[in-house]
Design a protein around this motif. Structure first.
Motif, PDB file in Angstrom:
ATOM      1  N   SER A  53      49.511  81.492  72.050  1.00  0.00           N
ATOM      2  CA  SER A  53      48.211  81.215  71.436  1.00  0.00           C
ATOM      3  C   SER A  53      48.164  81.749  70.005  1.00  0.00           C
ATOM      4  O   SER A  53      47.544  81.141  69.119  1.00  0.00           O
ATOM      5  N   GLU A  54      48.826  82.876  69.759  1.00  0.00           N
ATOM      6  CA  GLU A  54      48.892  83.404  68.388  1.00  0.00           C
ATOM      7  C   GLU A  54      49.722  82.488  67.496  1.00  0.00           C
ATOM      8  O   GLU A  54      49.398  82.285  66.318  1.00  0.00           O
ATOM      9  N   GLN A  55      50.790  81.939  68.058  1.00  0.00           N
ATOM     10  CA  GLN A  55      51.592  80.996  67.298  1.00  0.00           C
ATOM     11  C   GLN A  55      50.766  79.757  66.962  1.00  0.00           C
ATOM     12  O   GLN A  55      50.805  79.238  65.838  1.00  0.00           O
ATOM     13  N   TYR A  56      49.992  79.308  67.946  1.00  0.00           N
ATOM     14  CA  TYR A  56      49.139  78.142  67.737  1.00  0.00           C
ATOM     15  C   TYR A  56      48.068  78.426  66.680  1.00  0.00           C
ATOM     16  O   TYR A  56      47.777  77.580  65.828  1.00  0.00           O
ATOM     17  N   ALA A  57      47.490  79.602  66.730  1.00  0.00           N
ATOM     18  CA  ALA A  57      46.438  79.975  65.780  1.00  0.00           C
ATOM     19  C   ALA A  57      46.951  79.960  64.345  1.00  0.00           C
ATOM     20  O   ALA A  57      46.198  79.680  63.403  1.00  0.00           O
ATOM     21  N   GLY A  58      48.238  80.272  64.171  1.00  0.00           N
ATOM     22  CA  GLY A  58      48.800  80.214  62.833  1.00  0.00           C
ATOM     23  C   GLY A  58      48.874  78.801  62.286  1.00  0.00           C
ATOM     24  O   GLY A  58      48.864  78.588  61.071  1.00  0.00           O
ATOM     25  N   LEU A  59      48.916  77.817  63.213  1.00  0.00           N
ATOM     26  CA  LEU A  59      48.982  76.421  62.800  1.00  0.00           C
ATOM     27  C   LEU A  59      47.599  75.784  62.716  1.00  0.00           C
ATOM     28  O   LEU A  59      47.328  74.969  61.830  1.00  0.00           O
ATOM     29  N   TYR A  60      46.714  76.158  63.651  1.00  0.00           N
ATOM     30  CA  TYR A  60      45.372  75.575  63.716  1.00  0.00           C
ATOM     31  C   TYR A  60      44.332  76.702  63.751  1.00  0.00           C
ATOM     32  O   TYR A  60      43.676  76.937  64.766  1.00  0.00           O
ATOM     33  N   PRO A  61      44.159  77.418  62.663  1.00  0.00           N
ATOM     34  CA  PRO A  61      43.289  78.593  62.675  1.00  0.00           C
ATOM     35  C   PRO A  61      41.830  78.286  62.983  1.00  0.00           C
ATOM     36  O   PRO A  61      41.089  79.173  63.428  1.00  0.00           O
ATOM     37  N   ASN A  62      41.402  77.056  62.789  1.00  0.00           N
ATOM     38  CA  ASN A  62      39.992  76.713  62.985  1.00  0.00           C
ATOM     39  C   ASN A  62      39.716  76.002  64.304  1.00  0.00           C
ATOM     40  O   ASN A  62      38.589  75.558  64.543  1.00  0.00           O
ATOM     41  N   ASP A  63      40.712  75.889  65.155  1.00  0.00           N
ATOM     42  CA  ASP A  63      40.515  75.192  66.418  1.00  0.00           C
ATOM     43  C   ASP A  63      39.649  76.050  67.350  1.00  0.00           C
ATOM     44  O   ASP A  63      39.978  77.212  67.612  1.00  0.00           O
ATOM     45  N   PRO A  64      38.536  75.518  67.878  1.00  0.00           N
ATOM     46  CA  PRO A  64      37.660  76.304  68.770  1.00  0.00           C
ATOM     47  C   PRO A  64      38.328  76.749  70.057  1.00  0.00           C
ATOM     48  O   PRO A  64      37.859  77.697  70.711  1.00  0.00           O
ATOM     49  N   ALA A  65      39.432  76.102  70.423  1.00  0.00           N
ATOM     50  CA  ALA A  65      40.130  76.498  71.647  1.00  0.00           C
ATOM     51  C   ALA A  65      40.651  77.931  71.551  1.00  0.00           C
ATOM     52  O   ALA A  65      40.787  78.618  72.564  1.00  0.00           O
ATOM     53  N   ILE A  66      40.947  78.395  70.339  1.00  0.00           N
ATOM     54  CA  ILE A  66      41.510  79.741  70.157  1.00  0.00           C
ATOM     55  C   ILE A  66      40.537  80.797  70.646  1.00  0.00           C
ATOM     56  O   ILE A  66      40.919  81.752  71.346  1.00  0.00           O
ATOM     57  N   ALA A  67      39.267  80.642  70.295  1.00  0.00           N
ATOM     58  CA  ALA A  67      38.255  81.614  70.740  1.00  0.00           C
ATOM     59  C   ALA A  67      38.112  81.583  72.248  1.00  0.00           C
ATOM     60  O   ALA A  67      37.957  82.633  72.894  1.00  0.00           O
ATOM     61  N   ARG A  68      38.164  80.398  72.854  1.00  0.00           N
ATOM     62  CA  ARG A  68      38.053  80.301  74.314  1.00  0.00           C
ATOM     63  C   ARG A  68      39.234  80.970  74.988  1.00  0.00           C
ATOM     64  O   ARG A  68      39.079  81.661  76.005  1.00  0.00           O
ATOM     65  N   TRP A  69      40.442  80.786  74.417  1.00  0.00           N
ATOM     66  CA  TRP A  69      41.622  81.424  74.997  1.00  0.00           C
ATOM     67  C   TRP A  69      41.503  82.955  74.954  1.00  0.00           C
ATOM     68  O   TRP A  69      41.894  83.638  75.897  1.00  0.00           O
ATOM     69  N   LYS A  70      40.970  83.475  73.863  1.00  0.00           N
ATOM     70  CA  LYS A  70      40.816  84.926  73.750  1.00  0.00           C
ATOM     71  C   LYS A  70      39.917  85.480  74.862  1.00  0.00           C
ATOM     72  O   LYS A  70      40.129  86.596  75.358  1.00  0.00           O
ATOM     73  N   GLN A  71      38.913  84.709  75.239  1.00  0.00           N
ATOM     74  CA  GLN A  71      38.023  85.140  76.313  1.00  0.00           C
ATOM     75  C   GLN A  71      38.700  85.072  77.674  1.00  0.00           C
ATOM     76  O   GLN A  71      38.387  85.861  78.582  1.00  0.00           O
ATOM     77  N   MET A  72      39.661  84.162  77.812  1.00  0.00           N
ATOM     78  CA  MET A  72      40.316  83.959  79.103  1.00  0.00           C
ATOM     79  C   MET A  72      41.541  84.853  79.291  1.00  0.00           C
ATOM     80  O   MET A  72      41.979  85.073  80.421  1.00  0.00           O
ATOM     81  N   ILE A  73      42.093  85.362  78.171  1.00  0.00           N
ATOM     82  CA  ILE A  73      43.303  86.196  78.259  1.00  0.00           C
ATOM     83  C   ILE A  73      42.894  87.662  78.195  1.00  0.00           C
ATOM     84  O   ILE A  73      42.356  88.112  77.183  1.00  0.00           O
ATOM     85  N   PRO A  74      43.107  88.418  79.260  1.00  0.00           N
ATOM     86  CA  PRO A  74      42.698  89.835  79.266  1.00  0.00           C
ATOM     87  C   PRO A  74      43.539  90.672  78.304  1.00  0.00           C
ATOM     88  O   PRO A  74      44.618  90.311  77.902  1.00  0.00           O
TER      89      PRO A  74
END
Length: 801
Positions: free
Chosen positions: A780-801
């Motif tokens: 997900s961190e690798q993905y965030a470097g490519l798509y920093p504005n994708d709303p999925a990143i925030a959702r993943w942070k909530q789902m990953i402890p």
């Protein structure tokens, strides 16, 4: 004849999923994904077999054809001689005049004195019978057959020979005569494909469609040619006004000029009876300002010159037939030029495949500053106005540029020649060296990142790019590295790097760039229905440059049909034919019954024009297939099937033809015939990745995932850069064997495509699903470097402890 590559015989097609393949906002939506994938419509994208940009960024949008052009008639080049003896003499010596000639003792250059030539297992013979010339070589069945030579084709540095076949066809023998001097390696027979084994079963065999003069060459090697292809009879009724490239190929029909010449008063018509003027005045149009090292135009260039030359000196597809009745019409009224993308061009925009001159020239600073073809070339001989640096010195002060202080090479050596550094050559058709016309400064730094060539190491073959870059640093400092260039952006986009999108959008909006560069950036942009892409399309569909408008409208490909119509339908009335046609291709699936009477009439006119163009050139398998795809999208089932079958009949190895025909059977609820069609395709194209992928989807629809999986795996092996294959294979494994198998497939795909956002996104979802949170966080961190504005990143942070 232009040497066709094997890549060209495979028309690119795009897939149009009924659902998004990458829904990043909802994990639960993945359960419906596999069903959506099986309903993919595979279609040939709107790009003709050949592919070349608008005349200028500020080109007039109105059709520049004149009202009286249809009234003029052709008179033949011999009619010009009495008044234009000097120009006629120059033209007689030109390659234009000798583009195609009847075969006789004066025109045939090759050795037909019982000469032989061996290619693979075939030994061909060249001989005469009386005054006629013959070649014995392998025919369409592979057997040695005698053929009479009807015409010579070209003159220097090589000459080919044309043979007449049934159905009005003329085919080009692949063994050509090297007409260069013997000390230059010439005066010999050679094969156009020396490193390949082209036999009678191959798409590129000389008796097949891709070595056909009528389809591939005739447009630019004769005057006022009409191809007259009959798709029902599968025959040509080709006609021309003059066998070779005559005066009227450039000047247009001359009957009005002859009438003007006989008139008592000639001052009233600046065009001298022609539909347009090709006036050019180098000495009066270019001047040096005080102490300026480079001349500048004091009078704008004549656009008719570029339009006339572009028609035959550009990589493009033809939209009309008989266009050269008015050759000065804006180029994109009758041709669709290729953009500067790989593999036709290097990422720097320089020539790679056989692309001729115009496309690269259009991106150059020379073109931007008003240079035209005839500023350097004699229009009647085709030769340069000077053969050394003095040509460049007419506009570039020799005191500044033709000196070791500028080029850092010994005077009178190859390195001191302007063209050695700024117009490097590339060899086509075995012996034909052609200079690049992008007029770029060598950039070894860009070669390091994009693998594009540069003049430095092309000449100093024992050295590398690092050596060349250090040499330039020593001579010029580091400033040369800072000059902006689109090469890295184009290369990243071609390599599938998602972070290239923003740079592409910025480049497309930059009106300081040439129209062809801006259009090329749009062609590389991912066609997703993202708000920023739609906004860009809306903006640039109003651009002054037709090629920019035509590429902008294609960005709407994935938008829903109703919204697509709302955004793009105004371009159905665009003044430019190329733009109208691209718009029809995008709106083809809009149901006509949903339109009001006015819009239905507008749509019908544009659709008819589009269909007519495709029919005119339906001797190209890709165009016949495109007609079939058009009718598929309109649910005109019988017409669709007829044209898709025609495409395969024209070329049994046309892979996209089988894929599209199979899709016809899918849409008409006959998956069994779809499977039969795709398996038949594999008999002719055994290494067809697209065929395997489509066949896998057909088996899935039939409920046989076990048959589909190995086909998908093999498709990936054959086409490892295809993200969709990898994505679908992973989904299939996930559903068949469980998430761990799907995860393993995604990881394997990411080894080859490490920065692909679609694969990364799905992998993160599945890792969360299997509670593998450590890996999910990393990806997900690798993905965030490519798509920093994708709303999925925030959702993943909530789902990953």
């Amino acid at each position: 004849m232009r040497k066709t590559s094997k890549k060209e015989t495979k028309t690119e097609f795009t897939s149009k999923p009924t659902k998004n393949l990458t829904n990043k906002s909802s994990l639960s939506s993945r359960k419906t994904l596999w069903i959506g994938i099986t309903a993919i419509v595979l279609s040939v994208g709107y790009s003709f077999f050949l592919i070349s940009c608008s005349q200028k960024e500020n080109a007039e949008q109105a059709d520049t054809s004149t009202n009286n052009v249809s009234l003029a008639t052709y008179v033949g080049s011999k009619q010009c001689q009495s008044c234009h003896a000097e120009q006629q003499t120059q033209w007689n010596s030109s390659h234009h005049a000798q583009a195609i000639q009847e075969a006789n003792a004066q025109t045939v250059l090759g050795n037909f004195n019982k000469a032989t030539f061996r290619y693979n297992t075939i030994q061909s013979r060249f001989y005469k019978k009386g005054n006629d010339y013959f070649i014995e070589t392998d025919g369409p069945d592979g057997k040695l057959t005698e053929y009479k030579v009807s015409y010579t084709f070209g003159v220097y540095p090589l000459q080919q020979y044309l043979v007449q076949f049934p159905g009005g066809r003329m085919q080009a023998i692949p063994i050509a005569w090297d007409s260069r001097k013997k000390e230059e390696g010439g005066q010999r027979w050679f094969h156009m494909y020396p490193d390949e084994k082209i036999d009678f079963k191959d798409q590129l065999h000389w008796t097949g469609p891709y070595q056909n003069w009528n389809m591939m060459c005739a447009e630019c090697h004769s005057t006022a040619l009409k191809k007259n292809w009959d798709p029902e009879q599968k025959a040509y009724h080709t006609e021309w006004k003059e066998l070779s490239v005559g005066c009227e190929s450039c000047h247009g029909p001359a009957s009005g000029h002859i009438e003007w010449s006989k008139a008592a008063s000639k001052e009233t018509d600046a065009k001298k009876g022609f539909a347009f003027s090709l006036r050019s005045g180098w000495s009066s149009d270019w001047q040096f300002a005080d102490n300026a090292p480079i001349a500048h135009r004091v009078k704008g260039p004549n656009p008719a010159i570029e339009n006339v030359c572009a028609a035959c000196h550009a990589r493009s597809s033809q939209l009309t037939d008989g266009w050269n009745a008015s050759p000065a019409d804006e180029f994109t009224q009758h041709h669709n030029p290729a953009v500067l993308t790989e593999p036709l061009f290097w990422a720097t925009g320089e020539q790679h495949d056989e692309v001729y001159v115009w496309n690269t020239f259009h991106a150059s600073k020379m073109y931007a500053n008003g240079v035209t073809c005839v500023d350097c070339h004699n229009a009647h001989t085709g030769k340069l106005l000077a053969s050394d640096n003095s040509l460049c010195g007419r506009c570039h002060s020799p005191a500044v540029f033709d000196t070791p202080k500028h080029h850092f090479h010994q005077a009178a050596t190859a390195g001191a020649s302007c063209v050695s550094c700024h117009m490097p050559t590339r060899t086509y058709m075995g012996v034909d060296e052609r200079r690049d016309h992008s007029f770029q400064v060598p950039r070894p730094d860009l070669s390091m990142t994009t693998q594009s060539p540069n003049a430095c190491v092309s000449c100093h073959t024992a050295k590398n790019n690092q050596w060349a870059a250090k040499a330039l640093d020593k001579w010029y400092g580091n400033e040369w590295r800072q000059r902006p260039h689109w090469a890295n952006t184009f290369h990243q986009a071609s390599s599938g790097k998602p972070n290239a999108d923003q740079a592409l959008m910025t480049l497309a909006k930059d009106t300081k760039q040439s129209a062809i560069v801006r259009a090329s950036s749009l062609s590389l942009l991912r066609r997703e229905a993202r708000p920023e892409v739609i906004a860009l399309a809306q903006l640039l569909m109003q651009d002054a440059a037709p090629k920019v408008r035509s590429e902008a409208v294609k960005l709407l490909e994935t938008v829903e049909p109703g919204e697509r119509w709302r955004l793009a339908n105004a371009l159905l009335d665009d003044a430019n034919r190329m733009v109208r046609m691209e718009t029809v291709a995008i709106l083809a699936d809009m149901p006509a019954e949903q339109l009001n009477d006015t819009d239905r009439q507008r749509w019908g006119r544009a659709l008819g024009e589009y269909e007519q163009s495709l029919r005119l050139h339906s001797d190209f398998p890709s165009n016949s297939s495109q007609l079939g795809v058009l009718y598929l999208r309109q649910q005109r089932w019988n017409e669709a099937r007829s044209w898709l079958l025609k495409a395969i009949e024209l070329d049994r190895k046309f892979e996209a033809g089988y894929v599209n025909l199979a899709d016809y059977y899918r849409l008409t609820k006959n998956d069994v015939l779809a499977v039969e069609t795709l398996n038949k395709g594999l008999e002719f194209v055994p290494k067809g990745a697209d065929l395997r992928y489509a066949l896998a989807l057909a088996y899935v629809r039939l409920g046989d995932v076990n048959q589909a999986l190995p086909l998908l795996k093999e498709a990936i092996r054959l086409s490892p850069d295809n993200v969709q294959y990898a994505y679908v294979y992973a989904v299939a494994l996930h559903d068949k064997a469980g998430p761990l198998q799907g995860i393993a497939a995604l990881k394997q795909a990411l080894e080859h495509l490490p920065n692909n956002g679609d694969l990364l996104s799905l992998l993160v979802e599945w890792l969360i699903e299997t509670r593998n949170f450590a890996e999910a966080r990393s990806y997900s961190e690798q993905y965030a470097g490519l798509y920093p504005n994708d709303p999925a990143i925030a959702r993943w942070k909530q789902m990953i402890p």
